[in-house]
Design an enzyme around this catalytic site. Sequence first.
Site, PDB file in Angstrom:
ATOM      1  N   CYS A  95       1.129  -0.822   0.351  1.00  0.00           N
ATOM      2  CA  CYS A  95       0.033   0.050   0.214  1.00  0.00           C
ATOM      3  C   CYS A  95       1.232   1.050  -0.045  1.00  0.00           C
ATOM      4  O   CYS A  95       1.980   1.710   0.403  1.00  0.00           O
ATOM      5  CB  CYS A  95      -0.836  -0.581   1.532  1.00  0.00           C
ATOM      6  N   GLN A 103       0.699  15.945  -1.936  1.00  0.00           N
ATOM      7  CA  GLN A 103       1.219  15.664  -2.992  1.00  0.00           C
ATOM      8  C   GLN A 103       1.360  16.985  -3.870  1.00  0.00           C
ATOM      9  O   GLN A 103       1.379  18.022  -3.911  1.00  0.00           O
ATOM     10  CB  GLN A 103      -0.339  15.004  -4.081  1.00  0.00           C
ATOM     11  N   LYS A 105       4.199  16.631  -5.267  1.00  0.00           N
ATOM     12  CA  LYS A 105       5.431  17.227  -4.464  1.00  0.00           C
ATOM     13  C   LYS A 105       7.125  16.301  -5.399  1.00  0.00           C
ATOM     14  O   LYS A 105       8.128  16.582  -4.704  1.00  0.00           O
ATOM     15  CB  LYS A 105       6.038  18.258  -3.333  1.00  0.00           C
ATOM     16  N   GLY A 108       5.550  10.967  -3.845  1.00  0.00           N
ATOM     17  CA  GLY A 108       5.056   9.956  -4.212  1.00  0.00           C
ATOM     18  C   GLY A 108       6.348   9.078  -4.987  1.00  0.00           C
ATOM     19  O   GLY A 108       6.389   7.949  -4.460  1.00  0.00           O
ATOM     20  N   GLU A 129       1.604  -5.110  -5.280  1.00  0.00           N
ATOM     21  CA  GLU A 129       0.423  -5.782  -5.175  1.00  0.00           C
ATOM     22  C   GLU A 129       0.006  -5.298  -6.415  1.00  0.00           C
ATOM     23  O   GLU A 129      -0.688  -3.656  -6.384  1.00  0.00           O
ATOM     24  CB  GLU A 129      -0.196  -5.884  -3.811  1.00  0.00           C
TER      25      GLU A 129
END
Length: 194
Positions: A95, A103, A105, A108, A129
């Site tokens: 996850c 976000q 930036k 992620g 996954e």
Amino acid sequence: MIRYQNRSDLPRHPPGNEIYRDEIVSMFEIDGGVEKIYCQNLCYFAKLFLDHKTLVYDVDAFLFYVLCTQDDRGYHPVGFYSKEKYSDVGYNLACILTFPSAQRKGFGRFLIAFSYELTKKEEKVGAPEKPLSDLGAVSYKSYWASTILTVLKNYPGSQLSIVDLCKMTSINAEDTIATLQHLGLLQTLTNGQH
């Protein structure tokens, strides 16, 4: 609040071990079996923003990697990912969530790259996954494409096998082939090998 924040005994970082630090961010590895409540709360938080996220009460089998920025007040979480401690299928990520306030930036992409760097250290290939969320699929496809193109650009030879490309990037064969097909760079030999 000011009096509370000025207390010297407050934890200024997530529980667990700091395994990476640079001028901007730090990464903490947290064992779900040791810090159960903290890790369960990360799962609850992820459920707020990920539709397909199933709540995980049994976090003992997972490691959590929390990405933080730091300043003079301490560490501020901006995202995390989890992965199974022992995955038979070769998943290197279960996850992933970049907190909405952080976000766009690059955090992620950093989390994705970090998961593959840990996979390289283990001398394995890995994959997230599946199924991926819509945003996750876009992020991963972008990461896979740029990573593979960088390797191909710097590769001194004229041909490179899928197996060698997987070893160099730690991206599993299925994702490597799909990315090369999407980019129009896959060549099939007469014996059917890519």
